[in-house]
Design a protein around this motif. Sequence first.
Motif, PDB file in Angstrom:
ATOM      1  N   PRO A 108       0.878  -1.119   0.037  1.00 20.99           N
ATOM      2  CA  PRO A 108       0.131  -0.082   0.018  1.00 20.99           C
ATOM      3  C   PRO A 108       0.937   1.373  -0.014  1.00 20.99           C
ATOM      4  O   PRO A 108       2.002   1.277   0.197  1.00 20.99           O
ATOM      5  CB  PRO A 108      -0.859  -0.064   1.411  1.00 20.99           C
ATOM      6  CG  PRO A 108       0.031  -1.023   2.206  1.00 20.99           C
ATOM      7  CD  PRO A 108       0.895  -2.036   1.455  1.00 20.99           C
ATOM      8  N   SER A 109       0.196   2.327  -0.216  1.00 23.73           N
ATOM      9  CA  SER A 109       0.916   3.765  -0.222  1.00 23.73           C
ATOM     10  C   SER A 109       1.472   3.732   1.167  1.00 23.73           C
ATOM     11  O   SER A 109       1.037   3.647   2.272  1.00 23.73           O
ATOM     12  CB  SER A 109      -0.061   4.872  -0.520  1.00 23.73           C
ATOM     13  OG  SER A 109       0.602   6.141  -0.451  1.00 23.73           O
ATOM     14  N   GLY A 110       2.788   4.408   1.080  1.00 25.38           N
ATOM     15  CA  GLY A 110       3.654   4.638   2.331  1.00 25.38           C
ATOM     16  C   GLY A 110       4.199   3.561   3.166  1.00 25.38           C
ATOM     17  O   GLY A 110       4.690   3.773   4.114  1.00 25.38           O
ATOM     18  N   ALA A 111       4.296   2.347   2.375  1.00 24.79           N
ATOM     19  CA  ALA A 111       4.739   1.172   3.091  1.00 24.79           C
ATOM     20  C   ALA A 111       6.332   1.338   2.892  1.00 24.79           C
ATOM     21  O   ALA A 111       6.892   0.248   3.566  1.00 24.79           O
ATOM     22  CB  ALA A 111       4.166  -0.110   2.244  1.00 24.79           C
ATOM     23  N   GLY A 112       6.949   1.761   1.932  1.00 22.53           N
ATOM     24  CA  GLY A 112       8.233   1.757   1.852  1.00 22.53           C
ATOM     25  C   GLY A 112       8.747   1.557   0.497  1.00 22.53           C
ATOM     26  O   GLY A 112      10.199   1.052   0.410  1.00 22.53           O
ATOM     27  N   LYS A 113       7.853   1.254  -0.497  1.00 19.50           N
ATOM     28  CA  LYS A 113       8.346   0.498  -1.852  1.00 19.50           C
ATOM     29  C   LYS A 113       9.284   1.345  -2.581  1.00 19.50           C
ATOM     30  O   LYS A 113      10.332   0.786  -3.084  1.00 19.50           O
ATOM     31  CB  LYS A 113       6.976   0.158  -2.766  1.00 19.50           C
ATOM     32  CG  LYS A 113       5.763  -0.509  -2.018  1.00 19.50           C
ATOM     33  CD  LYS A 113       4.742  -0.598  -3.117  1.00 19.50           C
ATOM     34  CE  LYS A 113       4.090   0.341  -3.321  1.00 19.50           C
ATOM     35  NZ  LYS A 113       3.288   1.168  -2.455  1.00 19.50           N
ATOM     36  N   SER A 214       4.986   2.785 -10.836  1.00 22.20           N
ATOM     37  CA  SER A 214       4.519   1.483 -10.672  1.00 22.20           C
ATOM     38  C   SER A 214       3.970   0.829 -11.914  1.00 22.20           C
ATOM     39  O   SER A 214       3.604   1.537 -12.755  1.00 22.20           O
ATOM     40  CB  SER A 214       3.456   1.495  -9.516  1.00 22.20           C
ATOM     41  OG  SER A 214       2.296   1.961 -10.083  1.00 22.20           O
ATOM     42  N   VAL A 215       3.812  -0.620 -12.007  1.00 27.37           N
ATOM     43  CA  VAL A 215       3.444  -1.197 -13.192  1.00 27.37           C
ATOM     44  C   VAL A 215       2.033  -1.209 -13.272  1.00 27.37           C
ATOM     45  O   VAL A 215       1.268  -1.183 -14.228  1.00 27.37           O
ATOM     46  CB  VAL A 215       3.901  -2.399 -12.939  1.00 27.37           C
ATOM     47  CG1 VAL A 215       3.273  -3.424 -12.187  1.00 27.37           C
ATOM     48  CG2 VAL A 215       3.755  -3.317 -14.304  1.00 27.37           C
ATOM     49  N   ALA A 216       1.234  -0.932 -12.133  1.00 26.18           N
ATOM     50  CA  ALA A 216      -0.272  -0.808 -12.066  1.00 26.18           C
ATOM     51  C   ALA A 216      -0.792   0.295 -12.563  1.00 26.18           C
ATOM     52  O   ALA A 216      -2.047   0.440 -12.833  1.00 26.18           O
ATOM     53  CB  ALA A 216      -0.823  -1.318 -10.694  1.00 26.18           C
ATOM     54  N   THR A 260      -4.823  -4.074  -4.010  1.00 25.75           N
ATOM     55  CA  THR A 260      -6.266  -3.989  -3.851  1.00 25.75           C
ATOM     56  C   THR A 260      -6.886  -4.823  -2.745  1.00 25.75           C
ATOM     57  O   THR A 260      -6.286  -5.871  -2.484  1.00 25.75           O
ATOM     58  CB  THR A 260      -6.801  -4.258  -5.349  1.00 25.75           C
ATOM     59  OG1 THR A 260      -8.135  -4.145  -5.466  1.00 25.75           O
ATOM     60  CG2 THR A 260      -6.580  -5.930  -5.581  1.00 25.75           C
ATOM     61  N   ASP A 261      -8.130  -4.388  -2.340  1.00 30.87           N
ATOM     62  CA  ASP A 261      -8.651  -5.119  -1.323  1.00 30.87           C
ATOM     63  C   ASP A 261      -9.239  -6.537  -1.760  1.00 30.87           C
ATOM     64  O   ASP A 261      -9.724  -6.670  -2.726  1.00 30.87           O
ATOM     65  CB  ASP A 261      -9.938  -4.269  -0.651  1.00 30.87           C
ATOM     66  CG  ASP A 261      -9.426  -2.879   0.061  1.00 30.87           C
ATOM     67  OD1 ASP A 261      -8.208  -2.969   0.239  1.00 30.87           O
ATOM     68  OD2 ASP A 261     -10.105  -1.919   0.025  1.00 30.87           O
ATOM     69  N   VAL A 262      -9.102  -7.282  -0.674  1.00 29.72           N
ATOM     70  CA  VAL A 262      -9.593  -8.805  -1.136  1.00 29.72           C
ATOM     71  C   VAL A 262     -11.297  -8.698  -0.544  1.00 29.72           C
ATOM     72  O   VAL A 262     -11.366  -8.248   0.699  1.00 29.72           O
ATOM     73  CB  VAL A 262      -9.037  -9.879  -0.192  1.00 29.72           C
ATOM     74  CG1 VAL A 262      -9.587 -11.133  -0.527  1.00 29.72           C
ATOM     75  CG2 VAL A 262      -7.552  -9.752  -0.734  1.00 29.72           C
ATOM     76  N   VAL A 276       0.306 -13.880   4.006  1.00 30.73           N
ATOM     77  CA  VAL A 276      -0.376 -14.446   5.282  1.00 30.73           C
ATOM     78  C   VAL A 276      -1.181 -13.469   5.767  1.00 30.73           C
ATOM     79  O   VAL A 276      -0.730 -12.510   6.247  1.00 30.73           O
ATOM     80  CB  VAL A 276       0.560 -15.126   6.120  1.00 30.73           C
ATOM     81  CG1 VAL A 276      -0.046 -15.908   7.092  1.00 30.73           C
ATOM     82  CG2 VAL A 276       1.390 -16.249   5.262  1.00 30.73           C
ATOM     83  N   ASP A 277      -2.361 -13.710   6.138  1.00 27.34           N
ATOM     84  CA  ASP A 277      -3.294 -12.908   6.640  1.00 27.34           C
ATOM     85  C   ASP A 277      -3.477 -11.541   6.408  1.00 27.34           C
ATOM     86  O   ASP A 277      -3.675 -10.532   7.193  1.00 27.34           O
ATOM     87  CB  ASP A 277      -2.992 -12.870   8.329  1.00 27.34           C
ATOM     88  CG  ASP A 277      -2.838 -14.264   9.083  1.00 27.34           C
ATOM     89  OD1 ASP A 277      -3.643 -15.236   8.499  1.00 27.34           O
ATOM     90  OD2 ASP A 277      -2.046 -14.585  10.009  1.00 27.34           O
ATOM     91  N   SER A 278      -3.434 -11.627   5.194  1.00 28.19           N
ATOM     92  CA  SER A 278      -3.487 -10.099   4.366  1.00 28.19           C
ATOM     93  C   SER A 278      -4.757  -9.857   3.959  1.00 28.19           C
ATOM     94  O   SER A 278      -5.615 -10.683   3.425  1.00 28.19           O
ATOM     95  CB  SER A 278      -2.317  -9.992   3.207  1.00 28.19           C
ATOM     96  OG  SER A 278      -2.716  -8.591   2.888  1.00 28.19           O
ATOM     97  N   LYS A 279      -5.423  -8.840   3.983  1.00 32.51           N
ATOM     98  CA  LYS A 279      -6.728  -8.442   3.565  1.00 32.51           C
ATOM     99  C   LYS A 279      -6.413  -7.506   2.173  1.00 32.51           C
ATOM    100  O   LYS A 279      -7.590  -7.314   1.751  1.00 32.51           O
ATOM    101  CB  LYS A 279      -7.488  -7.354   4.687  1.00 32.51           C
ATOM    102  CG  LYS A 279      -7.861  -8.175   5.718  1.00 32.51           C
ATOM    103  CD  LYS A 279      -8.591  -7.369   6.696  1.00 32.51           C
ATOM    104  CE  LYS A 279      -9.072  -8.117   8.016  1.00 32.51           C
ATOM    105  NZ  LYS A 279     -10.057  -7.126   8.661  1.00 32.51           N
ATOM    106  N   VAL A 280      -5.269  -7.153   1.867  1.00 32.64           N
ATOM    107  CA  VAL A 280      -5.017  -6.895   0.159  1.00 32.64           C
ATOM    108  C   VAL A 280      -4.012  -7.819  -0.655  1.00 32.64           C
ATOM    109  O   VAL A 280      -3.562  -8.749   0.155  1.00 32.64           O
ATOM    110  CB  VAL A 280      -4.367  -5.721   0.391  1.00 32.64           C
ATOM    111  CG1 VAL A 280      -5.319  -4.480   1.224  1.00 32.64           C
ATOM    112  CG2 VAL A 280      -2.988  -5.462   1.126  1.00 32.64           C
ATOM    113  N   VAL A 281      -4.226  -7.657  -1.609  1.00 38.75           N
ATOM    114  CA  VAL A 281      -3.436  -8.540  -2.687  1.00 38.75           C
ATOM    115  C   VAL A 281      -2.670  -7.648  -3.585  1.00 38.75           C
ATOM    116  O   VAL A 281      -3.521  -6.498  -3.923  1.00 38.75           O
ATOM    117  CB  VAL A 281      -4.526  -9.576  -3.120  1.00 38.75           C
ATOM    118  CG1 VAL A 281      -4.816 -10.742  -2.485  1.00 38.75           C
ATOM    119  CG2 VAL A 281      -5.404  -8.940  -4.317  1.00 38.75           C
ATOM    120  N   PRO A 282      -1.584  -7.968  -4.261  1.00 41.33           N
ATOM    121  CA  PRO A 282      -1.176  -7.206  -5.330  1.00 41.33           C
ATOM    122  C   PRO A 282      -2.148  -6.870  -6.443  1.00 41.33           C
ATOM    123  O   PRO A 282      -2.967  -7.713  -6.679  1.00 41.33           O
ATOM    124  CB  PRO A 282      -0.038  -7.764  -5.858  1.00 41.33           C
ATOM    125  CG  PRO A 282       0.591  -8.789  -4.582  1.00 41.33           C
ATOM    126  CD  PRO A 282      -0.791  -8.996  -3.930  1.00 41.33           C
TER     127      PRO A 282
END
Length: 352
Positions: A108-113, A214-216, A260-262, A276-282
């Motif tokens: 997500p935004s601000g995560a450090g990518k 970013s690619v998306a 994006t949200d799951v 694991v245990d994530s509510k978002v996916v690439p």
Amino acid sequence: MSIEQLELNPRIIKAVNNANIGVARDILKFSGPDLQRLTRLSASDVHHLQTAVAALFCQKPPVSALQLYRGECPEWDCGLRVSLGCPVLDGVLRGGLLPWGLTELAGPSGAGKSQLAMQLCLSVQYPAQYGGLGSGALYICTEDSFPIRRLKQLQNEQPSLRSDVPPDVVSSICFSDNIYVEHAADLGALMACVSQRVPVLLAQGRVRLLVVDSVAALFRSEFQADQGLERSRHLTAFATALHKLSASYQLPILCVNQVTDVMEGDSNHDAGLRPVDSKVVPALGMAWANQVMVRLMVTRLPGAVSMGTQSSARRRLEVVFAPHLARDSCLFGVWREGTRGLPSPPTQDASS
């Protein structure tokens, strides 16, 4: 190229011509049983035919997993890695990024990518013995403008971050002269950059790392929700271009991706494709996931950590999937001098 130019038994060539297959490339469109039915050749003859055509279009022999395991293909596993500039982060990746293939860094935004991406652009310039490839990097921006002020800060703080490198080695590298920045405002500009300008830099030996950040962004903005097939077609063409560059120049490619949200009850992102245990996916779904060799995920966690007079939000780097890595993760923070992993907390003995 016509069938007659292949070194085959004239009987096989005649059978192929009688089946109205006059171009060698067309042989690759048919399965073995289909070729037997069309040409009325035996299975052995069809095998010889397919082998001859495959050798024509594939100059390098295929490499098996067993050969890689035995170390019989040094050009594919030379032991080189592109260090992230931190022993904790490198420990999760067994030394860093592989010197070829597509690696996705999602979050997500601000995560450090972008922080990690810029740090790699500096690290790749070090000699191989210090985790680099001794060359520059190309950074393609598709969203915001390139954070040049932050890059200059990271460059000035390299002696502090890379204390493992002799000071004279650090001072001898002109980091900013070896990072090329390209802005792509639409898909046409992105494809033109990848297909035209990038090969020029690679052929001249000026860069050994490609970052797309970013690619998306463009694939999300230029296609509507009902244009999924068209988007997948362009996405596959883009990924194919990246794979060709990586294979031709032994080029590591880092693709930064959004998330994006799951949706509840959605099972399309199972089977180890998400953290694991994530509510978002690439973002970009399976069409993109199938093109990626390594998927890394960064997330921002609650709370903060301190280092001297500095503080940073807690973040986590996780290996989602990779052919050479097990699932693993570590915590890290973003400091003035760059991104550093946090030591793992000591495990408590259950008997105590």
